[in-house]
Every structure is written in structure tokens, then in C-alpha cells.
Design a protein around this motif. Structure first.
Motif, mmCIF file in Angstrom:
data_model
loop_
_atom_site.group_PDB
_atom_site.id
_atom_site.type_symbol
_atom_site.label_atom_id
_atom_site.label_comp_id
_atom_site.label_asym_id
_atom_site.label_seq_id
_atom_site.Cartn_x
_atom_site.Cartn_y
_atom_site.Cartn_z
ATOM 1 N N HIS A 237 0.831 -1.270 0.220
ATOM 2 C CA HIS A 237 -0.045 0.011 -0.077
ATOM 3 C C HIS A 237 0.783 1.178 -0.011
ATOM 4 C CE1 HIS A 237 -3.326 2.760 0.931
ATOM 5 N NE2 HIS A 237 -2.530 3.192 1.854
ATOM 6 N N ILE A 238 0.553 2.171 -0.725
ATOM 7 C CA ILE A 238 1.012 3.677 -0.845
ATOM 8 C C ILE A 238 -0.013 4.383 -1.076
ATOM 9 C CG2 ILE A 238 3.469 2.748 -1.569
ATOM 10 C CD1 ILE A 238 2.783 4.316 -3.989
ATOM 11 N N ALA A 239 0.076 5.678 -0.506
ATOM 12 C CA ALA A 239 -1.087 6.844 -0.871
ATOM 13 C C ALA A 239 -0.144 7.932 -1.347
ATOM 14 C CB ALA A 239 -1.506 7.174 0.586
ATOM 15 N N PHE A 240 -1.209 8.559 -2.670
ATOM 16 C CA PHE A 240 -0.444 9.760 -3.171
ATOM 17 C C PHE A 240 -1.066 10.778 -2.653
ATOM 18 C CE2 PHE A 240 -0.486 5.959 -6.268
ATOM 19 C CZ PHE A 240 0.931 6.240 -6.688
ATOM 20 N N ARG A 241 -0.490 11.839 -2.462
ATOM 21 C CA ARG A 241 -1.090 13.232 -1.960
ATOM 22 C C ARG A 241 -1.713 13.946 -2.921
ATOM 23 N NH1 ARG A 241 2.244 17.576 -1.913
ATOM 24 N NH2 ARG A 241 3.879 16.261 -1.628
ATOM 25 N N VAL A 242 -3.019 14.364 -2.907
ATOM 26 C CA VAL A 242 -3.726 15.363 -3.680
ATOM 27 C C VAL A 242 -4.465 16.502 -3.073
ATOM 28 C CG1 VAL A 242 -4.159 13.341 -5.345
ATOM 29 C CG2 VAL A 242 -5.990 13.805 -3.365
ATOM 30 N N SER A 243 -5.133 17.299 -3.836
ATOM 31 C CA SER A 243 -5.856 18.373 -3.136
ATOM 32 C C SER A 243 -7.095 18.014 -2.594
ATOM 33 C CB SER A 243 -6.075 19.561 -3.916
ATOM 34 O OG SER A 243 -6.740 19.366 -5.125
ATOM 35 N N TYR A 244 -7.639 18.791 -1.824
ATOM 36 C CA TYR A 244 -9.063 18.388 -1.488
ATOM 37 C C TYR A 244 -9.952 18.532 -2.418
ATOM 38 C CZ TYR A 244 -13.333 18.769 1.328
ATOM 39 O OH TYR A 244 -14.417 18.503 2.187
ATOM 40 N N GLU A 245 -9.911 19.380 -3.247
ATOM 41 C CA GLU A 245 -10.786 19.554 -4.245
ATOM 42 C C GLU A 245 -10.629 18.432 -5.418
ATOM 43 O OE1 GLU A 245 -13.574 21.616 -4.733
ATOM 44 O OE2 GLU A 245 -12.989 22.159 -2.740
ATOM 45 N N ASP A 246 -9.223 17.997 -5.767
ATOM 46 C CA ASP A 246 -9.156 16.769 -6.338
ATOM 47 C C ASP A 246 -9.710 15.693 -6.075
ATOM 48 O OD1 ASP A 246 -7.745 18.224 -8.671
ATOM 49 O OD2 ASP A 246 -5.844 17.709 -7.900
ATOM 50 N N LEU A 247 -9.599 15.641 -4.611
ATOM 51 C CA LEU A 247 -10.270 14.136 -4.024
ATOM 52 C C LEU A 247 -11.728 14.141 -4.157
ATOM 53 C CD1 LEU A 247 -9.402 11.810 -2.528
ATOM 54 C CD2 LEU A 247 -9.737 12.910 -0.190
ATOM 55 N N LYS A 248 -12.443 15.340 -3.993
ATOM 56 C CA LYS A 248 -13.724 15.212 -4.392
ATOM 57 C C LYS A 248 -14.150 14.823 -5.782
ATOM 58 C CE LYS A 248 -16.298 18.708 -2.899
ATOM 59 N NZ LYS A 248 -16.778 20.027 -2.379
ATOM 60 N N GLU A 249 -13.289 15.015 -6.807
ATOM 61 C CA GLU A 249 -13.453 14.669 -8.138
ATOM 62 C C GLU A 249 -12.725 13.245 -8.305
ATOM 63 O OE1 GLU A 249 -15.625 16.259 -9.893
ATOM 64 O OE2 GLU A 249 -15.926 17.450 -8.202
ATOM 65 N N SER A 250 -12.105 12.719 -7.487
ATOM 66 C CA SER A 250 -11.286 11.509 -7.877
ATOM 67 C C SER A 250 -12.078 10.277 -8.508
ATOM 68 C CB SER A 250 -10.672 11.119 -6.344
ATOM 69 O OG SER A 250 -11.550 10.623 -5.542
ATOM 70 N N LEU A 251 -13.439 9.993 -7.934
ATOM 71 C CA LEU A 251 -13.852 8.894 -8.659
ATOM 72 C C LEU A 251 -14.210 9.295 -10.195
ATOM 73 C CD1 LEU A 251 -16.221 7.430 -5.848
ATOM 74 C CD2 LEU A 251 -14.110 6.594 -6.426
ATOM 75 N N LYS A 252 -14.547 10.520 -10.370
ATOM 76 C CA LYS A 252 -14.631 10.731 -11.859
ATOM 77 C C LYS A 252 -13.462 10.612 -12.455
ATOM 78 C CE LYS A 252 -18.410 14.229 -11.138
ATOM 79 N NZ LYS A 252 -18.592 15.656 -10.924
ATOM 80 N N TRP A 253 -12.350 11.106 -11.977
ATOM 81 C CA TRP A 253 -11.006 11.048 -12.547
ATOM 82 C C TRP A 253 -10.616 9.673 -12.777
ATOM 83 C CZ3 TRP A 253 -6.044 9.508 -10.445
ATOM 84 C CH2 TRP A 253 -4.934 9.764 -11.442
ATOM 85 N N LEU A 254 -10.868 8.775 -11.668
ATOM 86 C CA LEU A 254 -10.432 7.302 -11.793
ATOM 87 C C LEU A 254 -11.302 6.639 -12.911
ATOM 88 C CD1 LEU A 254 -9.901 6.527 -7.930
ATOM 89 C CD2 LEU A 254 -8.021 6.604 -9.648
ATOM 90 N N ASP A 255 -12.389 6.797 -13.080
ATOM 91 C CA ASP A 255 -13.258 6.447 -14.127
ATOM 92 C C ASP A 255 -12.933 6.799 -15.372
ATOM 93 O OD1 ASP A 255 -15.742 4.969 -14.903
ATOM 94 O OD2 ASP A 255 -16.474 6.966 -15.445
ATOM 95 N N SER A 256 -12.376 8.029 -15.602
ATOM 96 C CA SER A 256 -12.176 8.573 -16.921
ATOM 97 C C SER A 256 -10.673 7.903 -17.579
ATOM 98 C CB SER A 256 -11.734 10.056 -16.926
ATOM 99 O OG SER A 256 -10.589 10.438 -16.158
ATOM 100 N N ILE A 257 -10.044 7.120 -16.654
ATOM 101 C CA ILE A 257 -8.946 6.359 -17.026
ATOM 102 C C ILE A 257 -8.897 4.979 -16.631
ATOM 103 C CG2 ILE A 257 -7.184 8.316 -16.446
ATOM 104 C CD1 ILE A 257 -6.493 7.150 -13.790
ATOM 105 N N GLY A 258 -10.229 4.539 -16.407
ATOM 106 C CA GLY A 258 -10.592 3.314 -16.700
ATOM 107 C C GLY A 258 -10.086 2.316 -15.343
ATOM 108 N N VAL A 259 -10.233 3.088 -14.131
ATOM 109 C CA VAL A 259 -9.875 2.612 -12.765
ATOM 110 C C VAL A 259 -11.045 2.745 -11.848
ATOM 111 C CG1 VAL A 259 -8.294 2.689 -10.952
ATOM 112 C CG2 VAL A 259 -7.476 3.217 -13.220
ATOM 113 N N GLU A 260 -11.279 1.569 -11.354
ATOM 114 C CA GLU A 260 -12.534 1.548 -10.502
ATOM 115 C C GLU A 260 -11.947 1.740 -8.961
ATOM 116 O OE1 GLU A 260 -14.832 -2.111 -10.634
ATOM 117 O OE2 GLU A 260 -14.693 -2.061 -12.799
ATOM 118 N N GLY A 261 -12.833 2.460 -8.296
ATOM 119 C CA GLY A 261 -12.557 2.694 -6.913
ATOM 120 C C GLY A 261 -12.897 1.480 -5.917
#
Length: 154
Positions: A66-90
Motif C-alpha cells: 500500500h502507498i498513498a498519493f497526496r492530492v488536493s481536497y478539491e481533486d479528491l472530491k472529483e477523484s472517482l470521476k478522474w479514476l473512471d475517466s482513466i478506466g480505474v475502479e474505486g
């Protein structure tokens, strides 16, 4: 989206002995509980998690895969949309059923989880400013519940 490393993990046999070692290296303790300790690598940006236990007792020890990547709060709010856009499932974390990002008030951070193609656990994570009166909350809160609690306009 990814700004840097938020956390990395190591398994340790004896937490107290390991804490003393990392303190000798000059690392500052961020927080500790019964079987884990976190040291700042860059204060306010990234930390090292030490997990006490025998990593061979189970097929998966969280500190090994396990590792965690640092993101902004606003990016985290949109993270599932971003993951979906690159074909990755939460994926849900721990006993949760939801894949939605969540806030841990007592730790001052928020997360969403996903896996790489080899099943390694990856996380997008950010810091959240927690008012003193809310630092006692141990439950994981949805962004919607968190923002209502702290009075952020949604």
C-alpha cells in the motif's frame, strides 16, 4: 491530480524499538496508536507508517502492499470521476461498502482507494483542517456529511 507521496508503510516486529530507531534518525512522530506509528517525512506533506505485527500471518499486510498519493481536497472530491475517466475502479476501504471518498476527522485527512493491476492497494489522500471541537470524531464521514458539519458550502 497527484501532487506527491502522502504515505509509505513498513512492517515492524517491535513498535517501541522501531519508534526509538526512527526518532534517532531525526523523524518527528505524527501520531501513534496501539500497533501503528506515523512519522513525518515532510511535515504536513508526507509520512512513514510503521505497522507492528508478523506480516506472514496473513496473505496481506497493509504495510507491504500500500502507498498513498497526496492530492488536493478539491481533486479528491472529483477523484472517482478522474479514476473512471482513466478506466480505474474505486474500491471500498476496510469494512465500508461505499467507494466514495471519506474524511477521518481524528487524523485530519481524507481518502479514496483503488488497486493497481497486481492488486496493490493505492490511495489518493489529502489533509483536512479539523476544528478542535471535531478532532474526537473517530468515525469515517462522507464528504457531504463532513462539509455540513464544518459549514462548507456544497
Amino acid at each position: 491530480m497527484i501532487k506527491g507521496l502522502y504515505e509509505a508503510h513498513l512492517p515492524v516486529k517491535n513498535l517501541d524499538k522501531s519508534i526509538a530507531f526512527y526518532e534517532k534518525l531525526g523523524l518527528k512522530m505524527a501520531w501513534r496508536d496501539e500497533d501503528t506509528a506515523f512519522f513525518w517525512l515532510e511535515e504536513g506533506k508526507s509520512w512513514l507508517g510503521l505497522w507492528e505485527g508478523n506480516e506472514y500471518q496473513t496473505p496481506y499486510h497493509p504495510s507491504l502492499r500500500h502507498i498513498a498519493f497526496r492530492v488536493s481536497y478539491e481533486d479528491l472530491k472529483e477523484s472517482l470521476k478522474w479514476l473512471d475517466s482513466i478506466g480505474v475502479e474505486g474500491v471500498p476501504f476496510g469494512g465500508r461498502e461505499s467507494i466514495e471518498p471519506f474524511v477521518r476527522p481524528h487524523q485530519g485527512n481524507a481518502s479514496v482507494y483503488f488497486n493497481d493491476p497486481d492488486g496493490n492497494s493505492l490511495e489518493l489522500m489529502c489533509y483536512v483542517e479539523v476544528p478542535d471541537k471535531l478532532k474526537h470524531i473517530k468515525e469515517k464521514l462522507s464528504f457531504e456529511d463532513w462539509e455540513k458539519l464544518v459549514g462548507i458550502e456544497v
